[in-house]
Enzyme design. Structure first.
Site, mmCIF file in Angstrom:
data_model
loop_
_atom_site.group_PDB
_atom_site.id
_atom_site.type_symbol
_atom_site.label_atom_id
_atom_site.label_comp_id
_atom_site.label_asym_id
_atom_site.label_seq_id
_atom_site.Cartn_x
_atom_site.Cartn_y
_atom_site.Cartn_z
ATOM 1 N N HIS A 16 34.482 35.831 54.149
ATOM 2 C CA HIS A 16 35.766 35.211 53.550
ATOM 3 C C HIS A 16 36.376 34.684 54.961
ATOM 4 O O HIS A 16 36.195 34.846 55.928
ATOM 5 C CB HIS A 16 36.745 36.465 53.231
ATOM 6 N N GLU A 20 39.357 34.969 56.041
ATOM 7 C CA GLU A 20 40.234 36.279 56.776
ATOM 8 C C GLU A 20 39.226 36.723 57.755
ATOM 9 O O GLU A 20 39.451 37.257 58.812
ATOM 10 C CB GLU A 20 40.650 37.208 55.779
ATOM 11 N N CYS A 72 41.406 40.045 49.633
ATOM 12 C CA CYS A 72 40.731 40.991 48.855
ATOM 13 C C CYS A 72 40.687 42.494 49.512
ATOM 14 O O CYS A 72 41.160 42.193 50.673
ATOM 15 C CB CYS A 72 39.183 40.486 48.600
ATOM 16 N N CYS A 104 38.596 42.501 53.018
ATOM 17 C CA CYS A 104 39.627 41.752 53.909
ATOM 18 C C CYS A 104 40.860 42.696 54.436
ATOM 19 O O CYS A 104 41.420 42.725 55.647
ATOM 20 C CB CYS A 104 39.960 40.238 53.659
#
Length: 158
Positions: free
Chosen positions: A85, A87, A113, A116
Site C-alpha cells: 500500500h 502508506e 486499512c 497500514c
C-alpha cells in the site's frame, strides 16, 4: 493590497500536500485502486509512496491482478497481493532513509486499512489527513484508540 501585487490564492499546507499525494498516486501500478501517500514533518516531505508491486517484481499492470483473479473483495485478505500500500511504501522509504516519524503527519488519498493503521501507529505518526474511504472500520477504531488525529477532507474532483 500593495501597489503592483496581485491577490493570488495560495493553497493551504494541507491542500498543497494533498495535491502532491494526488500526483504521487499517478505512479501506482495497482489495477484496482490508485493511492498516494506522503509523510510530512514540519512542512517538509520525508517520503512519498504509492501502491504497487514490490520493487523488482513484475507489475500487476503487466501480468494482471491476483486479487481480481481470486475474486477477493476490497478490504479483505491483504496478504494475497503482490503489492504494498502507498502508506506502507511511504513509511518504509522514510525509515530506510533514517527519518524519525514521531509526530509526523501522513497525507493519503485514501483511508488506511488495518494493516497500514498498525504500521502508522507504530511509526509515531500523530495525524492522518485523507480523502477517500476504505471498507475497514477496525482501522479507524484502532487509530482513534491510539490517539491519532483523523481528518477526512473533501475530494474536490468528485
Amino acid at each position: 493590497m500593495k501597489k503592483g501585487k496581485k491577490n493570488i490564492k495560495r493553497p493551504s499546507w494541507d491542500e498543497y500536500f494533498m495535491e502532491i499525494a494526488d500526483v504521487v498516486r499517478k505512479r501506482s501500478t495497482c489495477i484496482r485502486r490508485k493511492v498516494g501517500a506522503l509523510v510530512v514533518m514540519n512542512k517538509r516531505i520525508l517520503a512519498t509512496g504509492y501502491n504497487g508491486t514490490v520493487s523488482g517484481l513484475t507489475h500487476c499492470t503487466d501480468i494482471g491482478c491476483l486479487r481480481e483473479k481470486m475474486k477477493i473483495p476490497s478490504g479483505e485478505r491483504h496478504e494475497l497481493c503482490r503489492g504494498l500500500h502507498a502508506e506502507q511504501n511511504a513509511l518504509l522509504f522514510a525509515a530506510r532513509s533514517g527519518e524519525d516519524m514521531k509526530g509526523a503527519v501522513l497525507y493519503c488519498t485514501n483511508q488506511p486499512c488495518v494493516v497500514c493503521a498498525k504500521m502508522i501507529i507504530q511509526s509515531g505518526i500523530r495525524k492522518i489527513i485523507y480523502k477517500g474511504v476504505y471498507p475497514d472500520k477496525l482501522s479507524l477504531d484502532m487509530l482513534r484508540e491510539a490517539g491519532i488525529k483523523l481528518v477526512q477532507v473533501k475530494d474536490e474532483k468528485k
